[in-house]
Design a protein around this motif. Structure first.
Motif, PDB file in Angstrom:
ATOM      1  N   LEU A   1       0.851  -1.182   0.000  1.00 61.84           N
ATOM      2  CA  LEU A   1       0.000   0.000   0.000  1.00 61.84           C
ATOM      3  C   LEU A   1       0.888   1.233   0.000  1.00 61.84           C
ATOM      4  N   GLY A   2       0.620   2.142  -0.916  1.00 61.00           N
ATOM      5  CA  GLY A   2       1.270   3.447  -0.890  1.00 61.00           C
ATOM      6  C   GLY A   2       0.390   4.436  -0.153  1.00 61.00           C
ATOM      7  N   VAL A   3       0.982   5.222   0.735  1.00 60.59           N
ATOM      8  CA  VAL A   3       0.245   6.211   1.520  1.00 60.59           C
ATOM      9  C   VAL A   3       0.785   7.598   1.195  1.00 60.59           C
ATOM     10  N   ASN A   4      -0.088   8.449   0.692  1.00 61.40           N
ATOM     11  CA  ASN A   4       0.238   9.863   0.526  1.00 61.40           C
ATOM     12  C   ASN A   4      -0.334  10.609   1.722  1.00 61.40           C
ATOM     13  N   ILE A   5       0.508  11.318   2.442  1.00 57.93           N
ATOM     14  CA  ILE A   5       0.084  11.954   3.692  1.00 57.93           C
ATOM     15  C   ILE A   5       0.670  13.357   3.788  1.00 57.93           C
ATOM     16  N   TYR A   6      -0.199  14.327   4.032  1.00 61.39           N
ATOM     17  CA  TYR A   6       0.230  15.720   4.118  1.00 61.39           C
ATOM     18  C   TYR A   6      -0.258  16.431   5.385  1.00 61.39           C
ATOM     19  N   ARG A   7      -1.252  15.872   6.066  1.00 61.03           N
ATOM     20  CA  ARG A   7      -1.829  16.590   7.203  1.00 61.03           C
ATOM     21  C   ARG A   7      -2.742  15.652   7.983  1.00 61.03           C
ATOM     22  N   ARG A   8      -3.181  16.123   9.137  1.00 60.75           N
ATOM     23  CA  ARG A   8      -4.280  15.475   9.836  1.00 60.75           C
ATOM     24  C   ARG A   8      -5.571  16.215   9.473  1.00 60.75           C
ATOM     25  N   SER A   9      -6.687  15.595   9.767  1.00 58.41           N
ATOM     26  CA  SER A   9      -7.985  16.232   9.545  1.00 58.41           C
ATOM     27  C   SER A   9      -8.706  16.371  10.875  1.00 58.41           C
ATOM     28  N   VAL A  10      -8.943  17.599  11.293  1.00 63.03           N
ATOM     29  CA  VAL A  10      -9.724  17.888  12.491  1.00 63.03           C
ATOM     30  C   VAL A  10     -11.107  18.304  12.009  1.00 63.03           C
ATOM     31  N   ILE A  11     -12.108  17.506  12.369  1.00 64.46           N
ATOM     32  CA  ILE A  11     -13.415  17.595  11.722  1.00 64.46           C
ATOM     33  C   ILE A  11     -14.513  17.895  12.739  1.00 64.46           C
ATOM     34  N   ALA A  12     -15.396  18.802  12.330  1.00 66.08           N
ATOM     35  CA  ALA A  12     -16.597  19.126  13.110  1.00 66.08           C
ATOM     36  C   ALA A  12     -17.824  18.931  12.236  1.00 66.08           C
ATOM     37  N   GLU A  13     -18.985  18.908  12.860  1.00 71.54           N
ATOM     38  CA  GLU A  13     -20.224  18.854  12.092  1.00 71.54           C
ATOM     39  C   GLU A  13     -20.330  20.106  11.225  1.00 71.54           C
ATOM     40  N   GLY A  14     -20.837  19.939  10.017  1.00 72.16           N
ATOM     41  CA  GLY A  14     -20.985  21.079   9.131  1.00 72.16           C
ATOM     42  C   GLY A  14     -21.936  20.759   8.001  1.00 72.16           C
ATOM     43  N   THR A  15     -21.783  21.486   6.899  1.00 73.80           N
ATOM     44  CA  THR A  15     -22.710  21.332   5.780  1.00 73.80           C
ATOM     45  C   THR A  15     -22.016  20.892   4.499  1.00 73.80           C
ATOM     46  N   GLU A  16     -20.718  20.645   4.548  1.00 71.86           N
ATOM     47  CA  GLU A  16     -19.980  20.333   3.332  1.00 71.86           C
ATOM     48  C   GLU A  16     -20.304  18.928   2.839  1.00 71.86           C
ATOM     49  N   LEU A  17     -20.545  18.828   1.537  1.00 79.95           N
ATOM     50  CA  LEU A  17     -20.709  17.558   0.837  1.00 79.95           C
ATOM     51  C   LEU A  17     -21.735  16.644   1.516  1.00 79.95           C
ATOM     52  N   ALA A  18     -22.962  17.130   1.606  1.00 78.74           N
ATOM     53  CA  ALA A  18     -24.044  16.283   2.133  1.00 78.74           C
ATOM     54  C   ALA A  18     -24.089  14.967   1.357  1.00 78.74           C
ATOM     55  N   PRO A  19     -24.283  13.843   2.034  1.00 76.98           N
ATOM     56  CA  PRO A  19     -24.636  13.661   3.445  1.00 76.98           C
ATOM     57  C   PRO A  19     -23.437  13.512   4.382  1.00 76.98           C
ATOM     58  N   LEU A  20     -22.214  13.814   3.893  1.00 77.04           N
ATOM     59  CA  LEU A  20     -21.067  13.750   4.813  1.00 77.04           C
ATOM     60  C   LEU A  20     -21.188  14.826   5.889  1.00 77.04           C
ATOM     61  N   ASN A  21     -21.655  15.997   5.512  1.00 82.03           N
ATOM     62  CA  ASN A  21     -21.999  17.069   6.467  1.00 82.03           C
ATOM     63  C   ASN A  21     -20.899  17.294   7.504  1.00 82.03           C
ATOM     64  N   PHE A  22     -19.802  17.847   7.019  1.00 79.20           N
ATOM     65  CA  PHE A  22     -18.662  18.111   7.893  1.00 79.20           C
ATOM     66  C   PHE A  22     -18.107  19.489   7.599  1.00 79.20           C
ATOM     67  N   GLN A  23     -17.227  19.945   8.465  1.00 78.18           N
ATOM     68  CA  GLN A  23     -16.370  21.091   8.166  1.00 78.18           C
ATOM     69  C   GLN A  23     -14.995  20.806   8.751  1.00 78.18           C
ATOM     70  N   ARG A  24     -13.974  21.273   8.052  1.00 76.85           N
ATOM     71  CA  ARG A  24     -12.601  21.081   8.517  1.00 76.85           C
ATOM     72  C   ARG A  24     -12.218  22.249   9.425  1.00 76.85           C
ATOM     73  N   ILE A  25     -11.697  21.933  10.599  1.00 74.93           N
ATOM     74  CA  ILE A  25     -11.258  22.938  11.564  1.00 74.93           C
ATOM     75  C   ILE A  25      -9.749  23.112  11.422  1.00 74.93           C
ATOM     76  N   GLN A  26      -9.302  24.351  11.496  1.00 75.67           N
ATOM     77  CA  GLN A  26      -7.876  24.654  11.372  1.00 75.67           C
ATOM     78  C   GLN A  26      -7.323  25.012  12.752  1.00 75.67           C
ATOM     79  N   PRO A  27      -6.691  24.059  13.436  1.00 74.49           N
ATOM     80  CA  PRO A  27      -6.132  24.375  14.757  1.00 74.49           C
ATOM     81  C   PRO A  27      -5.031  25.431  14.643  1.00 74.49           C
ATOM     82  N   GLU A  28      -4.793  26.109  15.720  1.00 76.04           N
ATOM     83  CA  GLU A  28      -3.702  27.084  15.741  1.00 76.04           C
ATOM     84  C   GLU A  28      -2.387  26.355  15.481  1.00 76.04           C
ATOM     85  N   GLY A  29      -1.537  26.943  14.643  1.00 74.52           N
ATOM     86  CA  GLY A  29      -0.261  26.302  14.343  1.00 74.52           C
ATOM     87  C   GLY A  29       0.325  26.815  13.051  1.00 74.52           C
TER      88      GLY A  29
END
Length: 472
Positions: A305-333
């Protein structure tokens, strides 16, 4: 240069030299055909979806395209010289499907096949192992016109293309990747329209394209093995370890949905022979026609398996791409030029996530790197990309830690070998360990390249490479 900067660089180089990775660990760099080759109509090449997409107004940040890019189609010898100077063990690159089959199927283009013959032979002569990717996003436009990844026929055409490439190059190439990042090319290309072919069909588009792409993968694996008895065949996923933004049940549920879409949908299909039940229930009527035999086809055994990795995903409830209904949170950093959080722990976490939950025979970090704003050559002739140099040391320390804990990680490929056309960002966000002056096509290894060479155990004098006189 101030004494503090010199001291910081000395300390970084000492950390680079002290890294411990398993015996036989592969150090390489990665590229993609459309991002570097240029020559979109040379020698019989057909149109790809990115050739078409880049002609649309407003879709590329700087209005550019990959028409010239790094001119790798003509300057591949210079790029191999850069790889040798970096001391790379391997080079991960993709074939341009429409360079081999201008219409995606049917008539083969012998001149296109001959280009990759020359490249592969040149790599082997330089002592660099080719890791070949069949699909890195540039579907032949002729197949898009017939439905693209919404059509089962595209999966069948992909398997035929894979068989032809394996027959042509399998005597020299043993490491084969079917697809690169189906999450991104399926969802960004079909759900949001950010990437080619620019379809904005929401989750239905993303799921439909994903299933047919995975079906193409499953059909291609035995097709490659039929041509190459000793082939090592894998697939590359862009994965994120997902964290809920809070303990609120709504955020936890959103994080679970996002993990299901980006990670488990693909990993479960390949390694467990079925899609996750919770995601099948969530998508419901949005699902394409999934036939009884499809699961078994997609789950054809892979060697790595090849893994491409650039970041973590910090996720909250949201409205993006229903029915996934998420939003990405940007922690301080700290963040890269493409607004990805710089979080070295992510690579350690994803290696354990994959190993602990799916137990692949081998894992390669097939892409990892960081975007910056466009860089300039300093008065001393160097490109001092200290942020990127530190990024590689920080992340490879995490890889070393995971390997020491028994994760079967076998190699690491820097993204990317050279500054190039970075998809919708155009030329505004370079990732390369080699600087390219796109006006002159001069290649100049950056400080990050020097650090990468030290890590790979090849601390040598690094130089610039100019295009040959015939192309200058």
């Amino acid at each position: 240069m101030t004494s503090s900067i010199a001291s910081e660089r000395q300390a970084l180089e000492a950390r680079a030299r002290s890294l411990v990775l398993p015996k036989g660990f592969v150090f390489g760099a990665a590229t993609a055909a459309y991002q570097i080759e240029g020559a979109p109509q040379a020698d019989g090449k057909g149109e790809s979806i990115w050739d078409r997409f880049c002609r649309l107004d407003g879709v590329i940040a700087d209005g550019s395209s990959g028409d010239i890019a790094c001119n790798h189609y003509h300057l591949w010898r210079e790029d191999i010289a850069v790889m040798k100077d970096l001391g790379l063990d391997a080079y991960r690159f993709s074939l341009a499907w429409s360079r081999l089959f201008p219409l995606g199927a049917g008539r083969a283009n012998a001149t296109g096949f001959a280009f990759y013959d020359r490249l592969i032979d040149g790599l082997l002569e330089a002592g660099i192992e080719p890791f070949l990717t069949l699909y890195h996003w540039d579907l032949p436009q002729a197949l898009q016109d017939k439905g693209g990844w919404y059509s089962r026929e595209t999966a069948e055409h992909f398997a035929n293309y894979a068989a032809a490439a394996a027959a042509a190059y399998g005597d020299r190439v043993k490491r084969w990747t079917t697809l690169n990042e189906p999450w991104t090319f399926c969802w960004s290309g079909h759900a949001t329209g950010e990437d080619a072919p620019g379809l904005n069909d929401g989750a239905k588009g993303g799921v439909s394209a994903s299933h047919h792409a995975l079906l193409g993968h499953g059909l291609a694996v035995p097709a490659i093995r039929a041509e190459i008895a000793d082939a090592s065949v894998g697939i590359v996923f862009d994965l994120n370890v997902v964290e809920a933004a809070s303990s609120d049940p709504a955020d936890v549920a959103a994080a679970r949905r996002f993990d299901g879409a980006q990670n488990r949908w693909f990993l479960d299909a390949v390694f467990k022979g079925r899609y996750p039940d919770d995601m099948l229930a969530l998508y419901g009527k949005l699902l394409p026609d999934i036939r009884p035999q499809d699961n078994a086809i997609i789950a054809a055994p892979v060697d790595y398996l090849g893994v491409n990795i650039y970041r973590r995903s910090v996720i909250a409830e949201g409205t993006e791409l229903a029915p996934l209904n998420f939003q990405r949170i940007q922690p301080e950093g700290s963040y890269s030029a493409v607004n990805y959080e710089i979080w070295p722990r992510c690579i350690y976490d994803i290696l354990h996530y994959v190993s602990d939950n799916y137990a692949p025979k081998a894992i390669f970090i097939s892409e990892n790197g960081v975007a910056t704003k466009p860089e300039t050559v300093s008065s001393d002739g160097h490109v001092w990309d200290d942020l990127r140099a530190k990024y590689y040391v920080d992340h490879l320390e995490e890889v070393s830690k995971a390997a020491g804990e028994g994760v079967p990680v076998k190699g690491y490929f820097a993204w990317t070998l050279t500054d190039n056309f970075e998809w919708a960002y155009g030329y505004t966000t370079p990732f390369g360990i080699t600087h390219v002056d796109f006006a002159t096509q001069v290649r100049r290894i950056k400080y990050s390249g020097k650090i990468f060479a030290i890590i790979a155990g090849e601390g040598k004098t690094l130089t610039e490479t100019k295009p040959s006189a015939r192309l200058a």
